[in-house]
Motif scaffolding. Structure first.
Motif, PDB file in Angstrom:
ATOM      1  N   ARG A 256       0.823  -1.207   0.000  1.00 59.01           N
ATOM      2  CA  ARG A 256       0.000   0.000   0.000  1.00 59.01           C
ATOM      3  C   ARG A 256       0.859   1.258   0.000  1.00 59.01           C
ATOM      4  N   GLY A 257       0.583   2.180  -0.916  1.00 60.38           N
ATOM      5  CA  GLY A 257       1.279   3.460  -0.928  1.00 60.38           C
ATOM      6  C   GLY A 257       2.556   3.483  -1.752  1.00 60.38           C
ATOM      7  N   GLU A 258       2.955   2.339  -2.259  1.00 62.07           N
ATOM      8  CA  GLU A 258       4.208   2.279  -3.011  1.00 62.07           C
ATOM      9  C   GLU A 258       4.009   2.660  -4.476  1.00 62.07           C
ATOM     10  N   ILE A 259       5.150   3.035  -5.114  1.00 55.06           N
ATOM     11  CA  ILE A 259       5.236   2.962  -6.568  1.00 55.06           C
ATOM     12  C   ILE A 259       6.204   1.817  -6.853  1.00 55.06           C
ATOM     13  N   VAL A 260       5.712   0.777  -7.473  1.00 59.51           N
ATOM     14  CA  VAL A 260       6.565  -0.353  -7.833  1.00 59.51           C
ATOM     15  C   VAL A 260       6.675  -0.355  -9.346  1.00 59.51           C
ATOM     16  N   THR A 261       7.895  -0.516  -9.851  1.00 62.70           N
ATOM     17  CA  THR A 261       8.032  -0.543 -11.295  1.00 62.70           C
ATOM     18  C   THR A 261       8.572  -1.890 -11.760  1.00 62.70           C
ATOM     19  N   VAL A 262       8.114  -2.287 -12.927  1.00 59.43           N
ATOM     20  CA  VAL A 262       8.622  -3.494 -13.568  1.00 59.43           C
ATOM     21  C   VAL A 262       9.299  -3.037 -14.845  1.00 59.43           C
ATOM     22  N   ILE A 263      10.626  -3.247 -14.908  1.00 56.50           N
ATOM     23  CA  ILE A 263      11.327  -2.854 -16.124  1.00 56.50           C
ATOM     24  C   ILE A 263      11.785  -4.114 -16.856  1.00 56.50           C
ATOM     25  N   GLY A 264      12.103  -3.941 -18.108  1.00 55.24           N
ATOM     26  CA  GLY A 264      12.525  -5.089 -18.897  1.00 55.24           C
ATOM     27  C   GLY A 264      12.415  -4.759 -20.365  1.00 55.24           C
ATOM     28  N   ALA A 265      13.014  -5.603 -21.192  1.00 52.75           N
ATOM     29  CA  ALA A 265      13.028  -5.351 -22.626  1.00 52.75           C
ATOM     30  C   ALA A 265      11.665  -5.662 -23.223  1.00 52.75           C
ATOM     31  N   ASN A 266      11.523  -5.311 -24.490  1.00 53.05           N
ATOM     32  CA  ASN A 266      10.338  -5.694 -25.247  1.00 53.05           C
ATOM     33  C   ASN A 266      10.170  -7.198 -25.222  1.00 53.05           C
ATOM     34  N   GLY A 267       8.957  -7.679 -24.952  1.00 50.72           N
ATOM     35  CA  GLY A 267       8.725  -9.120 -25.013  1.00 50.72           C
ATOM     36  C   GLY A 267       9.128  -9.856 -23.749  1.00 50.72           C
ATOM     37  N   ALA A 268       9.509  -9.111 -22.697  1.00 53.12           N
ATOM     38  CA  ALA A 268       9.904  -9.768 -21.454  1.00 53.12           C
ATOM     39  C   ALA A 268       8.694 -10.287 -20.686  1.00 53.12           C
ATOM     40  N   GLY A 269       7.515  -9.797 -21.023  1.00 55.71           N
ATOM     41  CA  GLY A 269       6.298 -10.245 -20.354  1.00 55.71           C
ATOM     42  C   GLY A 269       5.679  -9.193 -19.451  1.00 55.71           C
ATOM     43  N   LYS A 270       6.117  -7.945 -19.577  1.00 58.52           N
ATOM     44  CA  LYS A 270       5.627  -6.896 -18.683  1.00 58.52           C
ATOM     45  C   LYS A 270       4.135  -6.644 -18.875  1.00 58.52           C
ATOM     46  N   THR A 271       3.744  -6.475 -20.144  1.00 61.70           N
ATOM     47  CA  THR A 271       2.325  -6.215 -20.426  1.00 61.70           C
ATOM     48  C   THR A 271       1.462  -7.421 -20.050  1.00 61.70           C
ATOM     49  N   THR A 272       1.993  -8.611 -20.325  1.00 65.28           N
ATOM     50  CA  THR A 272       1.261  -9.833 -19.968  1.00 65.28           C
ATOM     51  C   THR A 272       1.005  -9.892 -18.463  1.00 65.28           C
ATOM     52  N   LEU A 273       2.002  -9.479 -17.692  1.00 63.83           N
ATOM     53  CA  LEU A 273       1.846  -9.475 -16.231  1.00 63.83           C
ATOM     54  C   LEU A 273       0.662  -8.589 -15.823  1.00 63.83           C
ATOM     55  N   LEU A 274       0.605  -7.370 -16.377  1.00 64.39           N
ATOM     56  CA  LEU A 274      -0.498  -6.466 -16.028  1.00 64.39           C
ATOM     57  C   LEU A 274      -1.835  -7.020 -16.516  1.00 64.39           C
ATOM     58  N   LYS A 275      -1.828  -7.607 -17.712  1.00 68.29           N
ATOM     59  CA  LYS A 275      -3.079  -8.149 -18.256  1.00 68.29           C
ATOM     60  C   LYS A 275      -3.586  -9.308 -17.411  1.00 68.29           C
ATOM     61  N   ALA A 276      -2.660 -10.095 -16.856  1.00 67.06           N
ATOM     62  CA  ALA A 276      -3.084 -11.196 -16.001  1.00 67.06           C
ATOM     63  C   ALA A 276      -3.683 -10.655 -14.709  1.00 67.06           C
ATOM     64  N   ILE A 277      -3.082  -9.584 -14.172  1.00 67.97           N
ATOM     65  CA  ILE A 277      -3.601  -9.015 -12.923  1.00 67.97           C
ATOM     66  C   ILE A 277      -5.012  -8.472 -13.144  1.00 67.97           C
ATOM     67  N   SER A 278      -5.256  -7.821 -14.283  1.00 68.56           N
ATOM     68  CA  SER A 278      -6.597  -7.254 -14.471  1.00 68.56           C
ATOM     69  C   SER A 278      -7.541  -8.213 -15.189  1.00 68.56           C
ATOM     70  N   GLY A 279      -7.117  -9.456 -15.344  1.00 68.65           N
ATOM     71  CA  GLY A 279      -8.054 -10.483 -15.821  1.00 68.65           C
ATOM     72  C   GLY A 279      -8.237 -10.550 -17.324  1.00 68.65           C
ATOM     73  N   LEU A 280      -7.404  -9.828 -18.072  1.00 68.03           N
ATOM     74  CA  LEU A 280      -7.568  -9.846 -19.526  1.00 68.03           C
ATOM     75  C   LEU A 280      -6.992 -11.115 -20.142  1.00 68.03           C
TER      76      LEU A 280
END
Lengths: 300, 253
Positions: B39-63
Motif C-alpha cells: 500500500r502506498g508504493e510505486i513499484v516498477t517493472v522494467i525489462g526489454a520488449n517481449g519480457a512479459g511486462k504487459t502480460t503481467l499487467l493483463k493477467a492481474i486485471s483479468g484480460l
C-alpha cells in the motif's frame, strides 16, 4: 409529379420497416463483428407471435388501437427474449472461437428458425388480423396516405429515436459504444461486456419483432419463410449505410424501401428484389465502407 | 519530489503475485513470477520488449487467464484471488488499468471517455468533483473536453488514458508504458503526474521501458527477463546495480 410523391410516401413507409430490421444487424455487428443471419427470422417470429396472440386473445373482427399496441409490446418482448436466448445458447459458447465458426452457426440458427417455423406454424400462409381498419387520409395534392402507413412510420420513427437516445445520450449507450470500439478496453472500465452483448441482441430483436407486427398491418400474408428476403435486404441496408453505424442503418433501410417502391412503380416489379443488390454493388464500388461508415482500421 | 515516500516502507501488501504463469497457446510468456506491491508504493517493472511486462499487467486485471500461480488482492472488501474474477469485477475491487498503447475510445468524446472511467461509480457529486480535480492535473484535456478523443495528439491520448483510469478512483493503478512514444518534455510531465497520483493515496504498479525515469520515481523495482524475475530490490539498489546499469541504463549512469 403527384404520382412520384405518392411513391416516395409509400417507399418511406416501407423503408422504415427495413430500417428497423437493419438496426439489429448493425448493432450486433458493432459489438461482435458478427453477421447474425438469424435476424430476419426473428422478424418472422415477431409476426407469428402477434398472429397467434391475436387469435387467442381477441374476438374475431376486433380492430382497435389499444389491442394493436398490446400485441406490439408482446411481440417485442417475445423477440427480445428470443434474441437473448439465441446469443446465450448459440453464440456465447463460441466467443473465443474463430469468427467463421460463429458465422456458420448464425446460418444454422437461421435454418433452425425457418424450418422449425414450418414445423410448428405450418408452411401455409396465414392471414394477419386486421388490427387497424385501413382508412385513407388525403393531405391534398392528390397524394393518398393510409392511417396504417402513418402508424408504421410513427411507430418506427419513435422506436428509432428511442434507440438513438439510448445509444447516444445514456450511460448504458456510452458503454455499448465503448464495447463496439474495444471490448477488452471496455472491460477495464468495469463494463460487463457479456451483459452489453446480451442487451444488444435484446434491443435488436425487439426492433425486428416490432417490424414483424407492423408488416402484418400492411402485408397481412405471413408465413415461416417471410423473413428471408426482408432479412437479406435489411442486411444490405446495414452494409450500404455502413455496417456498425446506427444512423447508417436507418438511412440504408429508407433507401432500400424507396428504391424498391420506385422500381416497381416505374420499371417493373420483376426487379423489386434485384435493385437492392444493384445498390449494394454500386455503393461498395464507390464507398466500400458504406454511406455513413468510416474506414475500419485494423485493430492490433 | 524524490521517489521515497513516508508510507512506502510500512504499508501492508496490497497485491501478492506468486508463481504466476501465463500461456499463449503453447508458448509460456510468464514462468512463475513473484511480485508484491505494498500500500502506498510505486513499484516498477522494467525489462526489454517481449519480457512479459504487459502480460503481467493483463493477467492481474483479468484480460488473460493465469495458467498457474496466484494473484491475491487485499482490498477494502477483503482478500480475493483475482484469477477467479472477470475484468469488470476486478475493476470493481479498485484495481485500475491504463493499458499499453493508450486504448482510448476514439469514437467517443473526451468527456465520454472520462465518464466511462467512473462507470461503476454512482455518487454523481463525488464524480464531478473528482473530474474537476483530475482536469487540473491534465489541463489540456479540459481544452479538448467536448472533442472526439480520436482527434487528440499522442501525448494528450496518454493523458486521457491515465485520467480515465483515475476516474474509477482506484486504490491500485496499473500503468503500462505511459511514456511510450512521447516527446521528452511530455515524458517528464507524465512522471510528475505519476508522483502526484501517489501523493493522493493511490498505489502504482508501473511497467516501463524508460528504466531511468521509472527507477527515479519508484520505491521498489523488478527486472523482468523473458518471463521471469531476474532481479528485484529497492529502486535505488537496482539503479546502482552494475548489470541494470549496463543493460537498462545504457552503462553511463
Amino acid at each position: 409529379m403527384n404520382e412520384f410523391l405518392q411513391q416516395v410516401v409509400n417507399g418511406i413507409a416501407w423503408g422504415s420497416l427495413y430500417a428497423l430490421i437493419a438496426l439489429g444487424y448493425t448493432m450486433v455487428y458493432g459489438v461482435l463483428r458478427l453477421i447474425n443471419f438469424a435476424h430476419g427470422d426473428v422478424y418472422m417470429i415477431g409476426a407469428m407471435v402477434a398472429y397467434y396472440a391475436a387469435r387467442a386473445l381477441l374476438a374475431p373482427g376486433t380492430a382497435s388501437a389499444p389491442a394493436f399496441f398490446a400485441l406490439l409490446a408482446l411481440s417485442m418482448a417475445a423477440c427480445g427474449l428470443l434474441g437473448f436466448l439465441i446469443e446465450r445458447l448459440a453464440y456465447r459458447p463460441l466467443r473465443r472461437s474463430p469468427k467463421f465458426t460463429a458465422l456458420i452457426t448464425a446460418i444454422g440458427v437461421s435454418l433452425l428458425l425457418e424450418n422449425g417455423g414450418q414445423l410448428f406454424f405450418g408452411p401455409d400462409p396465414k392471414f394477419f388480423p386486421q388490427l387497424i381498419e385501413s382508412r385513407e387520409i388525403s393531405p391534398g395534392s392528390g397524394i393518398v396516405i393510409t392511417n396504417v402507413q402513418l402508424l408504421i412510420l410513427g411507430v418506427s420513427l419513435t422506436l428509432m429515436l428511442g434507440l438513438q437516445f439510448l445509444v447516444f445520450r445514456t450511460r448504458v449507450g456510452t458503454a455499448l459504444r465503448a464495447v463496439s470500439y474495444s471490448a477488452e478496453t471496455a472491460s477495464l472500465m468495469g463494463i460487463d461486456v457479456d451483459r452489453m452483448i446480451s442487451l444488444t441482441f435484446v434491443l435488436g430483436s425487439m426492433l425486428a419483432g416490432a417490424a414483424g407486427v407492423l408488416v402484418g398491418l400492411s402485408n397481412p400474408k405471413i408465413e415461416p419463410l417471410m423473413g428471408i428476403m426482408p432479412g437479406l435486404k435489411a442486411f444490405v441496408a446495414a452494409v450500404v449505410g455502413g455496417i456498425g453505424n446506427i444512423p447508417g442503418a436507418m438511412a440504408g433501410g429508407l433507401l432500400m424501401g424507396l428504391s424498391e417502391v420506385l422500381v416497381v412503380g416505374y420499371v417493373s416489379s420483376t426487379y423489386r428484389d434485384a435493385i437492392a443488390f444493384v445498390i449494394l454493388i454500386v455503393v461498395l464500388l464507390v464507398r466500400p465502407s458504406g454511406l455513413f461508415g468510416t474506414s475500419l482500421e485494423e485493430k492490433v | 519530489m524524490s521517489g521515497a515516500s513516508p508510507q512506502a516502507a510500512g504499508g501492508g501488501a496490497l497485491l501478492e503475485v506468486a508463481g504466476l504463469r501465463v500461456r499463449y497457446g503453447v508458448i509460456e510468456a510468464l514462468h512463475g513470477v513473484d511480485l508484491v506491491v505494498r500500500r502506498g508504493e510505486i513499484v516498477t517493472v522494467i525489462g526489454a520488449n517481449g519480457a512479459g511486462k504487459t502480460t503481467l499487467l493483463k493477467a492481474i486485471s483479468g484480460l488473460v487467464p493465469a495458467a498457474g500461480g496466484s494473484i491475491r488482492h487485499h482490498g477494502e472488501q477483503g482478500t480475493a484471488e483475482l484469477g477467479r474474477l472477470r475484468p469488470h469485477e476486478i475493476v470493481a475491487r479498485g484495481v485500475g488499468h491504463a493499458p499499453e498503447g493508450r486504448r482510448i475510445f476514439q469514437n467517443l468524446t473526451v468527456r465520454e471517455n472520462l465518464g466511462l472511467g467512473a462507470y461503476l461509480r454512482r455518487d454523481r457529486a463525488a464524480i464531478e468533483s473528482e473530474l474537476a480535480e483530475i482536469l487540473t492535473l491534465f489541463p489540456r484535456l479540459q481544452e479538448r473536453f467536448a472533442q472526439n478523443a480520436g482527434t487528440l495528439s499522442g501525448g494528450e491520448q496518454q493523458m486521457l488514458a491515465m485520467a480515465r483510469a483515475l476516474m474509477s478512483r482506484p486504490s491500485l493503478l496499473l500503468l503500462d508504458e505511459p511514456s511510450l512514444g512521447l516527446a521528452p518534455k511530455l515524458v517528464r510531465a507524465i512522471f510528475g503526474v505519476i508522483r502526484t497520483i501517489r501523493s493522493r493515496g493511490t498505489t502504482l504498479l508501473l511497467v516501463e521501458q524508460n528504466a531511468r525515469l521509472a527507477l527515479e520515481a519508484a520505491d521498489r523495482a523488478y527486472v523482468l527477463e523473458t518471463g521471469s524475475v531476474a532481479l528485484s530490490g529497492t529502486a535505488s539498489e537496482l539503479a546502482s546495480d552494475p548489470r541494470v546499469q549496463r543493460v537498462y541504463l545504457g552503462g553511463d549512469a
